[in-house]
Design a protein around this motif. Structure first.
Motif, short mmCIF file in Angstrom:
data_model
loop_
_atom_site.label_atom_id
_atom_site.label_comp_id
_atom_site.label_asym_id
_atom_site.label_seq_id
_atom_site.Cartn_x
_atom_site.Cartn_y
_atom_site.Cartn_z
N GLU A 92 121.07 40.08 14.58
CA GLU A 92 121.93 41.20 14.95
C GLU A 92 121.39 42.48 14.37
OE1 GLU A 92 126.09 41.12 14.50
OE2 GLU A 92 126.34 39.33 15.72
N ARG A 93 121.57 43.53 15.10
CA ARG A 93 121.19 44.87 14.67
C ARG A 93 122.37 45.80 14.91
NH1 ARG A 93 115.42 46.56 14.08
NH2 ARG A 93 114.45 44.58 13.63
N THR A 94 122.27 46.97 14.34
CA THR A 94 123.28 47.99 14.57
C THR A 94 122.61 49.15 15.29
OG1 THR A 94 124.46 47.37 12.58
CG2 THR A 94 124.93 49.55 13.48
N GLU A 144 122.84 52.92 16.21
CA GLU A 144 123.49 54.16 15.82
C GLU A 144 122.86 55.28 16.62
OE1 GLU A 144 123.47 54.71 11.60
OE2 GLU A 144 124.24 52.69 11.23
N SER A 178 128.30 53.74 17.04
CA SER A 178 127.66 52.70 16.26
C SER A 178 128.27 51.36 16.65
CB SER A 178 127.88 52.97 14.76
OG SER A 178 127.37 51.90 14.00
N ASN A 192 127.28 46.80 16.71
CA ASN A 192 126.35 45.70 16.48
C ASN A 192 126.03 45.03 17.81
OD1 ASN A 192 126.45 46.15 13.75
ND2 ASN A 192 128.05 44.65 13.38
#
Length: 195
Positions: free
Chosen positions: A9-11, A13, A22, A24
């Motif tokens: 998982e990444r976020t 932004e 923002s 996930n």
């Protein structure tokens, strides 16, 4: 004891319409969805082009003609009606561009080769198809056959834009290999056609 593997998982932004956003997301599922959309769009173009090519059978591969559509099916209230009538005078050029363009775009999307260029050409073709569907002008809300403003051509155009922005040709595609080649590294401008 084996540990359960979860998708990475990444976020994300960013700023969207002047507001910070923002959220996930799963890299794994984003990759699968982009690859799946790429294959679907490849199928849409390949099927359309091959159907037109087979219209007259293999004995007459260019039997399909846009003349009837260009000269008779565009609403007179369409603000670009005259442009399509002009295209109708040059069907000997327009028809092969549509048929072979759709086939080549479909193949490029399928194999992820020159993806951004192919997506741009596909989006341009969808732009023409979308404007041809207008039943009226701006004051009427650019109505199309089944509503206002949005039809399948418009959706395809946006999908192609999104896939090009994501660089979908790099996912199990030829462009991923081409971008690491010496000619592309020596000429970075070529990357604008790939991805």
């Amino acid at each position: 004891m084996a540990t359960k593997r979860r998708p990475a998982e990444r976020t994300l932004e960013s700023t969207l319409l002047g507001r910070s956003v923002s959220f996930n997301y799963s890299e794994t599922w984003v990759a699968y969805s982009i690859f799946g959309l790429r294959l679907v769009m490849a199928w849409v173009f390949l099927q359309a082009g091959l159907e037109k090519l087979a219209d007259g059978g293999f004995g007459d591969p260019l039997a399909w003609s846009s003349a009837g559509f260009l000269n008779n099916a565009i609403a007179e209230a369409n603000p670009v009606h005259g442009l399509f009538l002009w295209f109708g005078e040059y069907t000997a050029i327009v028809d092969p561009l549509v048929v072979f363009g759709q086939i080549l775009i479909g193949l490029a999307l399928l194999f992820g080769a020159l993806f951004r260029f192919a997506a741009l050409m596909g989006a341009l073709q969808m732009l023409f198809f979308w404007t041809a569907a207008w039943q009226g002008g701006l004051l009427e809300g650019f109505p199309v056959e089944n509503g206002y403003l949005i039809d399948s051509s418009f959706v395809y155009m946006l999908l192609l834009f999104g896939l090009a922005a994501w660089g979908a040709g790099r996912l199990a595609g030829v462009d991923g290999v081409l971008e690491s080649s010496q000619p592309v590294r020596s000429n970075p401008w070529i990357r604008y056609l790939l991805g």
